[in-house]
Design a protein around this motif. Structure first.
Motif, PDB file in Angstrom:
ATOM      1  N   LYS A   4     -15.158 -38.327 -16.951  1.00  0.00           N
ATOM      2  CA  LYS A   4     -15.662 -37.827 -18.221  1.00  0.00           C
ATOM      3  C   LYS A   4     -15.671 -36.311 -18.179  1.00  0.00           C
ATOM      4  N   ASN A   5     -15.631 -35.720 -19.345  1.00  0.00           N
ATOM      5  CA  ASN A   5     -15.605 -34.261 -19.422  1.00  0.00           C
ATOM      6  C   ASN A   5     -16.857 -33.655 -18.805  1.00  0.00           C
ATOM      7  N   ASN A   6     -16.660 -32.570 -18.081  1.00  0.00           N
ATOM      8  CA  ASN A   6     -17.763 -31.776 -17.533  1.00  0.00           C
ATOM      9  C   ASN A   6     -18.638 -32.540 -16.537  1.00  0.00           C
ATOM     10  N   LYS A  77     -23.330 -50.019 -26.568  1.00  0.00           N
ATOM     11  CA  LYS A  77     -22.348 -48.980 -26.338  1.00  0.00           C
ATOM     12  C   LYS A  77     -22.928 -47.866 -25.476  1.00  0.00           C
ATOM     13  N   SER A  79     -24.068 -44.282 -24.436  1.00  0.00           N
ATOM     14  CA  SER A  79     -24.592 -43.135 -25.165  1.00  0.00           C
ATOM     15  C   SER A  79     -24.147 -41.855 -24.454  1.00  0.00           C
ATOM     16  N   LYS A  80     -24.653 -40.725 -24.906  1.00  0.00           N
ATOM     17  CA  LYS A  80     -24.302 -39.457 -24.284  1.00  0.00           C
ATOM     18  C   LYS A  80     -24.697 -39.430 -22.814  1.00  0.00           C
ATOM     19  N   GLY A  81     -25.790 -40.108 -22.480  1.00  0.00           N
ATOM     20  CA  GLY A  81     -26.258 -40.119 -21.094  1.00  0.00           C
ATOM     21  C   GLY A  81     -25.586 -41.153 -20.228  1.00  0.00           C
ATOM     22  N   LYS A  83     -23.843 -45.380 -19.904  1.00  0.00           N
ATOM     23  CA  LYS A  83     -24.126 -46.748 -20.330  1.00  0.00           C
ATOM     24  C   LYS A  83     -25.310 -47.351 -19.596  1.00  0.00           C
ATOM     25  N   LYS A 210     -24.020 -39.774 -11.464  1.00  0.00           N
ATOM     26  CA  LYS A 210     -23.213 -39.577 -12.673  1.00  0.00           C
ATOM     27  C   LYS A 210     -22.251 -40.749 -12.866  1.00  0.00           C
ATOM     28  N   GLU A 214     -14.574 -44.485 -16.867  1.00  0.00           N
ATOM     29  CA  GLU A 214     -14.679 -44.810 -18.282  1.00  0.00           C
ATOM     30  C   GLU A 214     -14.734 -46.328 -18.462  1.00  0.00           C
ATOM     31  N   GLU A 217     -14.714 -49.470 -24.463  1.00  0.00           N
ATOM     32  CA  GLU A 217     -15.645 -49.960 -25.476  1.00  0.00           C
ATOM     33  C   GLU A 217     -15.101 -51.228 -26.119  1.00  0.00           C
TER      34      GLU A 217
END
Length: 462
Positions: A4-6, A77, A79-81, A83, A210, A214, A217
């Motif tokens: 994932k990014n960053n 789904k 979230s930003k934090g 799954k 972290k 991926e 979905e």
């Protein structure tokens, strides 16, 4: 790996964070496992038979509850934090509260209300613990898809329980009793300490660990077909292999551990030397932690488990026919066999993660929550089954429970035969299941992960 990014690369921070997560779960779950039944009987003065029924019913429900929670986790789904991390972050708070409430002294209530209070707090705690433990166990499958890093996570996870048991075995009896009598307030105080430390560890896990792999979905409007997933799981040879391997191994180990006290007390005639064995077990656990990953990297997870546990089973098969009467020699041999069989406990979590990937390989879908929780169901089922089996064994061999009774020679010899025979059969059957059912050798695991990388990359580029 699909990053994932960053998100920073996998590092020691992830390993320590995952260790703290297991430690956080152990702070509440293992404290309850060690002292809740004692609190119920000696402080709340509840009939042990009623306590046994309560725990059996709730443990069976807890096992059934696992796949349900797993399905709910899978249906949500990311979230930003992530799954899985948000579940750990949110539910660790009420889980800590319910752990504390379980040790409140309600002995002034009438008997029926006491039982009702115990049942409600027990069921609620187990449901909340599942909401933390299933996402936590599944988390390692999305932290990395590198086989060596996954083995490291499984190895570091085993440290959490080792650290807790080492501390609690020493601290618990000294703190909870005065003049050999339980002190109700101290049970509650230690529950508060464990709950708060467990909460802290789990919150650190949420920050340091972290999610990098991926998770595809589910298409918009497509609902999770729970029964269909369970049907697919029934064809997942990797998961079936690790579930039954773990089920049989856990039952065998639990029964052997239940006979441990009687082996030293009645067969060797020296209960105090059992403490030496207990202290050395910490050393063995540290050695197992150090040697497991290099051996798994060299031979493969399945291969090392089969070799190490198979060796231990053969040794105890020989001891069944050639009894030892020197406790020191037995402790040495038992320790060597422990190191051989330790891979079963240390590597099992990595094999569960591989089973999740195997499910994706065969079905094209990732259902981490259900796959992991189905495995967890079998572990809890093994715990429920094995809890009283050692007592049944003692009853079957005619063990005399009268205070101060001296056991007959036949009973003493039967303790040795039961201990070594169950070790041989339990670990031998577990190895056989892993060897013949679990398909993921070192070579096939590497091929599977490479194939999944190609598939995920093609989906991203489509």
């Amino acid at each position: 790996m699909n990053k994932k990014n960053n998100v920073r690369p996998f590092s020691m921070k992830d390993k320590i964070g995952y260790t703290l997560g297991d430690l956080g779960c152990c702070f509440t779950e293992q404290y309850r496992a060690m002292y809740l039944s004692v609190f119920y009987t000696l402080v709340l003065q509840v009939n042990p038979f009623h306590v046994g029924i309560l725990m059996l019913i709730t443990k069976i429900w807890d096992a059934i509850n696992d796949p349900i929670i797993g399905a709910i986790v899978d249906s949500r789904k990311a979230s930003k934090g992530g799954k899985f991390i948000p579940w750990i972050r949110v539910f660790s708070f009420p889980m800590a509260v319910l752990c504390i409430l379980g040790f409140v002294n309600v002995s002034n209530l009438n008997y029926g209300l006491r039982l009702a209070y115990m049942f409600i707090t027990y069921v609620l705690y187990e449901a909340l613990y599942t909401c933390v433990n299933v996402p936590f166990g599944t988390l390692s499958s999305v932290m990395t898809d590198n086989v060596n890093e996954r083995t490291a996570l499984s190895r570091y996870r085993s440290l959490g329980g080792t650290i807790f048991m080492t501390v609690m075995v020493m601290v618990g009896p000294l703190f909870l009793y005065i003049d050999n009598k339980p002190v109700a307030g101290r049970f509650l105080m230690l529950a508060c300490i464990c709950a708060l430390l467990g909460l802290l560890c789990l919150q650190i896990t949420c920050v340091w660990c972290k999610e990098r792999v991926e998770v595809p979905e589910r298409p918009e409007g497509q609902k999770l077909n729970y029964l269909n997933v369970l049907k697919e799981i029934s064809h997942n040879k990797a998961l079936l292999g690790v579930m039954f391997f773990s089920l049989i191994g856990m039952i065998g180990a639990s029964v052997v551990n239940g006979l441990n006290t009687y082996l030293y007390k009645d067969y060797f005639g020296n209960i105090k030397i059992q403490a030496v064995s207990g202290m050395l077990s910490v050393l063995y656990a540290v050695i197992a932690f150090a040697i497991t990953q290099p051996l798994a990297n060299k031979f493969g997870k399945k291969e090392w488990c089969c070799m190490g546990a198979g060796f231990a089973a053969v040794v105890f098969g020989v001891l069944f026919f050639i009894p030892l009467h020197n406790p020191v020699m037995f402790i040495v041999i038992n320790g060597i066999c422990f190191l051989g069989a330790s891979g079963m406990q240390v590597l099992v979590w990595a094999m569960v993660n591989d089973s999740i990937d195997y499910h994706e390989l065969k079905t094209g879908e990732r259902n981490e929550g259900i796959v992991y929780s189905t495995y967890s169901f079998f572990r809890k089922l093994a715990s429920a089954i094995s809890g009283s089996l050692s007592s049944f064994v003692l009853g079957a061999i005619g063990y005399n429970v009268t205070a101060g009774a001296i056991q007959t020679t036949q009973v003493v010899n039967s303790i040795w035969k039961s201990y070594t025979g169950i070790y041989f059969v339990g670990y031998g059957l577990a190895v056989a299941v892993l060897y013949f059912v679990y398909p993921l050798t070192k070579k096939k695991t590497a091929e599977m992960l490479e194939e999944l990388k190609v598939r995920r990359s093609s989906k991203e580029n489509a």
